[in-house]
Write a protein that holds these residues in place. Structure first.
Motif, PDB file in Angstrom:
ATOM      1  N   UNK A  86      59.517 100.273   9.402  1.00  0.00           N
ATOM      2  CA  UNK A  86      59.264  98.819   9.316  1.00  0.00           C
ATOM      3  C   UNK A  86      57.774  98.618   9.214  1.00  0.00           C
ATOM      4  N   UNK A  87      57.275  98.334   8.027  1.00  0.00           N
ATOM      5  CA  UNK A  87      55.829  98.201   7.850  1.00  0.00           C
ATOM      6  C   UNK A  87      55.143  99.495   8.238  1.00  0.00           C
ATOM      7  N   UNK A  88      54.204  99.412   9.164  1.00  0.00           N
ATOM      8  CA  UNK A  88      53.467 100.614   9.563  1.00  0.00           C
ATOM      9  C   UNK A  88      54.079 101.296  10.784  1.00  0.00           C
ATOM     10  N   UNK A  89      55.296 100.910  11.124  1.00  0.00           N
ATOM     11  CA  UNK A  89      56.011 101.524  12.252  1.00  0.00           C
ATOM     12  C   UNK A  89      57.158 102.400  11.758  1.00  0.00           C
ATOM     13  N   UNK A  90      57.388 103.498  12.488  1.00  0.00           N
ATOM     14  CA  UNK A  90      58.574 104.329  12.265  1.00  0.00           C
ATOM     15  C   UNK A  90      59.453 104.201  13.503  1.00  0.00           C
ATOM     16  N   UNK A  91      60.755 104.278  13.285  1.00  0.00           N
ATOM     17  CA  UNK A  91      61.698 104.095  14.398  1.00  0.00           C
ATOM     18  C   UNK A  91      62.595 105.334  14.455  1.00  0.00           C
TER      19      UNK A  91
END
Ligand code: PLP
Length: 449
Positions: free
Chosen positions: A23-28
């Motif tokens: 999500x954008x500059x985040x990884x989950x």
């Protein structure tokens, strides 16, 4: 998640978490934990992990044509991307050509082979020697590994590596003398190349290889002012090709599309990878300047190197979309603005720490070097694994950074590299500064305990 993995991971001791979304500059990951990606993996994901324009371009190309062998056909995206790159190449490159490859290492191998072909086509078959720098990293395939100057990575494979000369890189923090002017330091370090060419015999030297801003091996080290101008002069004087490895520092990472633009010179051969495709597809490229292409065109007229997946339509379509997004959304301005914010943030929060030896970088490409003693610049013993500890603590805090060891002498020396996305927001850079400071302080406190 299966606990017993059949994948040969980088470590066999544990299986990394499964990434399930971006999500954008985040990884989950599979547990729902979120990680702010402050290093793009390894300076790759410059547009975050869910760019809609790049995804659409990839899907559209898949619906058009996936694979055609480059011995039979060309395709639209590879032609358009090559034109895009050539039109924006540093002045002095001329009307060059672009070759596509699958990884940075493969691009480096291709660059070395193209340099060899160039000299053969000019009837100088005695030119086969390569000069590179240490520390440096140019990839993990055997030719690229031999070219790199990283003792730790080379060690186990030494008997398999071809002979390459290494001169010292312009590592300002450890090499610049007390009171030495920047331009004097630049000249002194660049002149090491001339000495090495003369030692080897100029007529035997094929190419000089360097990263314009050194990446993982040294930690985002820009060159002192005038260094690359002198390098260019020396290469011209002795007929040696200059290969610029922009695999990590190129494609906007340092605030200009090509890192060398800021040095005011052009390379004969430039390699590109990470930021080229931003990770949406594996892709690398080699850009040969007009002076190299002319020799081949007037000589055999053929390229003596080839790979099955060169000019892959989907990979080049993805990279073309990445480059168009960077340009259309004016992201290099953001790289410079957010880069300045990152520099200030790191300096404010970390420069007083007695174990922070140096903070260096350019654009959105910054490094914190950690030392045991700031006065003597003595690094921590490598066995204390400080850099890996920072990585682990940062991950626990939900931050991805890229720490390495070996910057001081090939084995010792800990540094933490940051390479956030070009799309980074002010708030994200603030979070990066806070979390990296916390991770470094916690790791250092653990060493002292
Ligand atoms: N050159 C430089 C400067 C790099 O940083 C890297 C990778 O980190 C490479 C070459 C090799 O690229 P790859 O890992 O895609 O083979």
């Amino acid at each position: 998640r299966c606990t017993m993995s059949s994948v040969l991971h980088r470590t066999l001791e544990w299986t990394p978490p499964t990434a399930v979304a971006g999500e954008g500059n985040y990884l989950i990951d599979h547990t729902g934990k979120r990680y702010l990606d402050a290093c793009g993996g390894a300076a790759v994901s410059c547009l975050g992990h869910d760019n809609a324009k790049v995804r659409d371009a990839l899907k559209a190309e898949l619906d058009t044509i996936a694979f055609t062998h480059n011995g039979f056909f060309t395709n639209r995206p590879s032609e358009e991307l090559a034109q895009f790159l050539i039109e924006r190449a540093p002045s002095g490159t001329g009307r060059g050509r672009v070759m596509y490859l699958g990884s940075g290492s493969e691009a480096m191998e291709a660059a070395l082979k193209l340099a060899r072909q160039y000299h053969l086509e000019r009837s100088e078959p005695q030119r086969s020697k390569i000069i590179a720098r240490a520390p440096s990293y140019h990839g993990n395939t055997l030719g690229a590994l031999a070219t790199g100057g990283h003792a730790g990575r080379r060690g186990p494979f030494q008997p398999l590596l071809m002979d390459v000369s290494h001169i010292e890189a312009a590592y300002e923090y450890r090499m610049r003398r007390e009171g030495e002017a920047e331009t004097d330091f630049a000249l002194r370090m660049a002149n090491l190349l001339e000495k090495e060419i003369q030692r080897l015999g100029a007529e035997t030297v094929m190419a000089f290889v360097a990263e314009p801003v050194v990446g993982a091996s040294l930690g985002t080290q820009p060159a002192p002012k005038g260094y690359f101008k002198r390098i260019r002069e020396i290469c011209n004087t002795y007929g040696v090709l200059f290969i610029a490895d922009e695999v990590m520092c190129g494609m906007g990472r340092t605030g200009s599309l090509f890192a060398l633009e800021q040095e005011g010179i052009a390379a004969d051969i430039t390699t590109l990878a990470k930021g080229l495709g931003a990770g949406y597809q594996p892709i690398a490229a080699l850009m040969a300047a007009e002076n190299v292409i002319r020799i081949i065109k007037n000589g055999s007229g053929t390229l003596w190197n080839g790979h099955t997946y060169m000019s892959h339509a989907i990979a080049t379509a993805g990279a073309l979309a990445v480059q168009q997004v960077i340009e259309e959304e004016n992201l290099l301005t953001n790289v410079r603005t957010r880069g300045e914010q990152l520099r200030k943030g790191l300096q404010t929060q970390l420069s007083q720490n007695p174990h922070v030896g140096n903070i260096r970088g350019r654009g959105l490409f910054w490094t914190v070097e950690l030392v045991q003693d700031r006065t003597t610049k003595q690094p921590f013993d490598a066995t204390r694994v400080l850099a890996p500890k920072v990585r682990k603590i940062a991950l626990d805090l939900g931050l991805m950074c890229y720490p390495s060891q070996g910057c001081a002498d090939g084995t010792q020396g800990d540094h933490v590299l940051l390479a956030p996305a070009y799309t980074s927001k002010r708030k994200e850079i603030e979070t990066i500064c806070d979390l990296i400071t916390q991770a470094i302080e916690t790791a250092l406190a653990g060493l002292e305990a």
